[in-house]
Write an enzyme that holds these catalytic residues in place. Structure first.
Site, mmCIF file in Angstrom:
data_model
loop_
_atom_site.group_PDB
_atom_site.id
_atom_site.type_symbol
_atom_site.label_atom_id
_atom_site.label_comp_id
_atom_site.label_asym_id
_atom_site.label_seq_id
_atom_site.Cartn_x
_atom_site.Cartn_y
_atom_site.Cartn_z
ATOM 1 N N ASP A 137 0.820 -1.220 0.000
ATOM 2 C CA ASP A 137 0.000 0.000 0.000
ATOM 3 C C ASP A 137 0.855 1.272 0.000
ATOM 4 O O ASP A 137 0.368 2.348 -0.359
ATOM 5 C CB ASP A 137 -0.926 0.027 1.222
ATOM 6 C CG ASP A 137 -1.842 -1.188 1.276
ATOM 7 O OD1 ASP A 137 -1.999 -1.856 0.238
ATOM 8 O OD2 ASP A 137 -2.386 -1.460 2.362
ATOM 9 N N MET A 179 -5.349 -2.837 -5.186
ATOM 10 C CA MET A 179 -5.359 -2.733 -3.718
ATOM 11 C C MET A 179 -4.864 -1.364 -3.259
ATOM 12 O O MET A 179 -4.653 -0.472 -4.071
ATOM 13 C CB MET A 179 -4.496 -3.837 -3.122
ATOM 14 C CG MET A 179 -5.165 -5.195 -3.125
ATOM 15 S SD MET A 179 -4.118 -6.414 -2.312
ATOM 16 C CE MET A 179 -5.301 -7.714 -1.979
ATOM 17 N N GLY A 180 -4.642 -1.230 -1.960
ATOM 18 C CA GLY A 180 -4.095 0.024 -1.437
ATOM 19 C C GLY A 180 -4.819 0.551 -0.216
ATOM 20 O O GLY A 180 -4.458 1.571 0.341
ATOM 21 N N GLU A 232 -9.230 0.024 -4.507
ATOM 22 C CA GLU A 232 -10.281 -0.691 -3.756
ATOM 23 C C GLU A 232 -10.988 0.208 -2.738
ATOM 24 O O GLU A 232 -12.140 -0.012 -2.398
ATOM 25 C CB GLU A 232 -9.695 -1.908 -3.040
ATOM 26 C CG GLU A 232 -8.599 -1.546 -2.031
ATOM 27 C CD GLU A 232 -8.032 -2.756 -1.294
ATOM 28 O OE1 GLU A 232 -8.435 -3.883 -1.566
ATOM 29 O OE2 GLU A 232 -7.140 -2.534 -0.439
ATOM 30 N N ARG A 301 -16.142 -4.160 -18.327
ATOM 31 C CA ARG A 301 -15.677 -5.470 -17.842
ATOM 32 C C ARG A 301 -14.768 -5.197 -16.648
ATOM 33 O O ARG A 301 -14.089 -4.164 -16.598
ATOM 34 C CB ARG A 301 -14.868 -6.198 -18.912
ATOM 35 C CG ARG A 301 -15.694 -6.789 -20.021
ATOM 36 C CD ARG A 301 -16.396 -8.073 -19.558
ATOM 37 N NE ARG A 301 -16.925 -8.829 -20.676
ATOM 38 C CZ ARG A 301 -18.120 -8.648 -21.216
ATOM 39 N NH1 ARG A 301 -18.912 -7.693 -20.747
ATOM 40 N NH2 ARG A 301 -18.525 -9.392 -22.225
HETATM 41 O O1 F6P Z 1 -2.239 -4.039 3.303
HETATM 42 C C1 F6P Z 1 -2.027 -4.829 2.192
HETATM 43 C C2 F6P Z 1 -3.334 -5.306 1.619
HETATM 44 O O2 F6P Z 1 -3.051 -6.093 0.486
HETATM 45 C C3 F6P Z 1 -4.347 -4.204 1.267
HETATM 46 O O3 F6P Z 1 -4.041 -3.559 0.058
HETATM 47 C C4 F6P Z 1 -5.628 -4.987 1.255
HETATM 48 O O4 F6P Z 1 -6.755 -4.154 1.479
HETATM 49 C C5 F6P Z 1 -5.435 -5.950 2.372
HETATM 50 O O5 F6P Z 1 -4.030 -6.111 2.536
HETATM 51 C C6 F6P Z 1 -6.045 -7.293 2.149
HETATM 52 O O6 F6P Z 1 -5.952 -8.012 3.334
HETATM 53 P P1 F6P Z 1 -6.051 -9.582 3.472
HETATM 54 O O7 F6P Z 1 -4.726 -10.148 3.023
HETATM 55 O O8 F6P Z 1 -6.253 -9.789 4.930
HETATM 56 O O9 F6P Z 1 -7.176 -10.034 2.627
#
Ligand code: F6P
Length: 377
Positions: A137, A179-180, A232, A301
């Site tokens: 992140d 993600m992030g 996300e 998509r």
């Molecule tokens: O902090 C890293 C991360 O990949 C985030 O980007 C994401 O929201 C979260 O972890 C996902 O968590 P988990 O591995 O518990 O599903």
């Protein structure tokens, strides 16, 4: 001297390079290293594993973490009267006992704001701790880069390169969810590197009309496809959530509105984070269906990159970053330092107080970078 090491939170490429660096530097200085398995759980339950030259041999290019990881929090983290409280539990006593039992002089914790937050709260309880920033992140305050982020960017870039071909061939509005969590670092920089046509991030609530207008502008230039990168944690303005901080988004209401099944949205980890991934991308695709006429049949998509962003081998940048941070962490331990994270600031690796890291994270994407990205869409 004896150092303990653990890796916590989400895994990412580059962790093993850091472990190798710690062990190699420690061995050169005659320092013994003990590995703790599965994050803070390893300290709570005294789960150790040997971590010597033999164990780190050949791990430089490998992803994941040879120590294993978890999202264990020995404290009870709660919101009370609008304030976040870290309450001491018997698990904290267990951590302190394990630290004593092994005669540790210092503990190196590798992870993101949760893992390092635990370290910050343990220091006043009597342990010596040094943090190494690791999260794709890239939202830790006090460091320009966290281990894992550079590789995640390359993965996003390659995915966008590949998605361009289908998007172009089939004339699609390709939504790519990355993600992030509450910061848009991966979306902004991965999106720029991969030539995204729209980038949506938590720092700026977005309007669907604006997304449609941007795609429309490209159609007018005879560009019959668009790549939309959505973080996300991005927030649709129409849902009326102008806030960006996680702690202000109570009870997963936003996740529910975006379409997570209630049982999934209720699931929070030990640090109070709801599951973010896999909803905003589909929500946006649904909303774009309302604009069929404006979009001239450009079908939406969705691709959710999810854990692909955390897997595989680390890039050269990540390996070098991890190596420098790992070596510096051992040097600081030898100097007797504690309560600091090794941060990469410009070309220098500097110690940053863990308390400050905890107080100022997540670090959000600055306006200048957002505006730079906006030049391209
Ligand atoms: O902090 C890293 C991360 O990949 C985030 O980007 C994401 O929201 C979260 O972890 C996902 O968590 P988990 O591995 O518990 O599903």
């Amino acid at each position: 001297m004896r150092i303990g090491v653990l890796t916590g939170g989400g895994d990412s490429p580059g962790i093993n390079a850091a472990l190798r660096a710690i062990v190699r530097k420690a061995a050169a200085e005659g320092v013994e290293v003990i590995g703790f398995r599965d994050g803070w759980r390893g300290l709570v339950n005294d789960l150790t594993t040997p971590l010597g030259l033999k164990e780190v041999s050949g791990i430089l290019p490998t992803g994941g973490t040879i120590l294993g990881t978890s999202r264990t929090n020995p404290f009870k983290k709660e919101k009370r009267d609008g304030k976040t409280v870290w309450e001491r539990t018997d698990k904290v006593d267990k951590v302190l006992a394990t630290y004593e039992r092994h005669g540790l002089d210092c503990l190196i914790a590798i992870g993101g704001d949760d893992t390092l937050g635990v370290a910050a709260h343990l220091v006043p309880q009597g342990i010596k701790a040094i943090g190494i920033p690791q999260t794709i992140d890239n939202d830790l305050w006090g460091t320009d880069y966290s281990i894992g982020f550079p590789t995640a960017l390359s993965i996003v870039m390659e995915a966008l390169d590949r998605l361009h071909t289908t998007s172009h061939a089939h004339h699609r509005a390709m939504i790519v969810e990355v993600m992030g969590r509450d910061a848009g670092w991966i979306a902004v920089q991965g999106g720029m590197a991969g030539g995204a046509d729209v980038i949506l991030i938590p720092e700026r609530p977005f309007s669907v009309e604006d997304v449609v207008a941007r795609i429309r502008k490209r159609l007018d230039m005879d560009k019959r496809f668009s790549i939309i990168v959505v973080a996300e944690g991005a927030i649709p303005a129409e849902l009326g959530y102008p806030v960006i901080r996680a702690e202000e988004r109570e009870d997963n209401i936003l996740r529910l509105e975006l379409g997570h099944p209630p049982e999934m949205a209720k699931e929070k980890d030990a640090f109070g984070h709801p599951q973010y991934g896999g909803s905003i991308g589909y929500w946006l695709a649904n909303r774009l269906q309302d604009y069929k006429k404006e979009l001239e049949g450009l079908t939406p998509r969705v691709t959710v990159l999810a854990y692909l962003q955390r897997g595989g081998v680390a890039t050269a940048f990540d390996r070098l970053l991890a190596t420098r941070l790992g070596v510096r962490a051992v040097e600081l331990a030898l100097e007797g330092a504690s309560g600091v994270m090794v941060g990469m600031q410009g070309e220098k690796v500097v110690p940053v107080p863990l308390e400050e890291v905890a107080a100022n994270s997540p670090r959000l994407v600055p306006d200048e970078l957002i505006e730079l990205a906006e030049i391209f869409y």
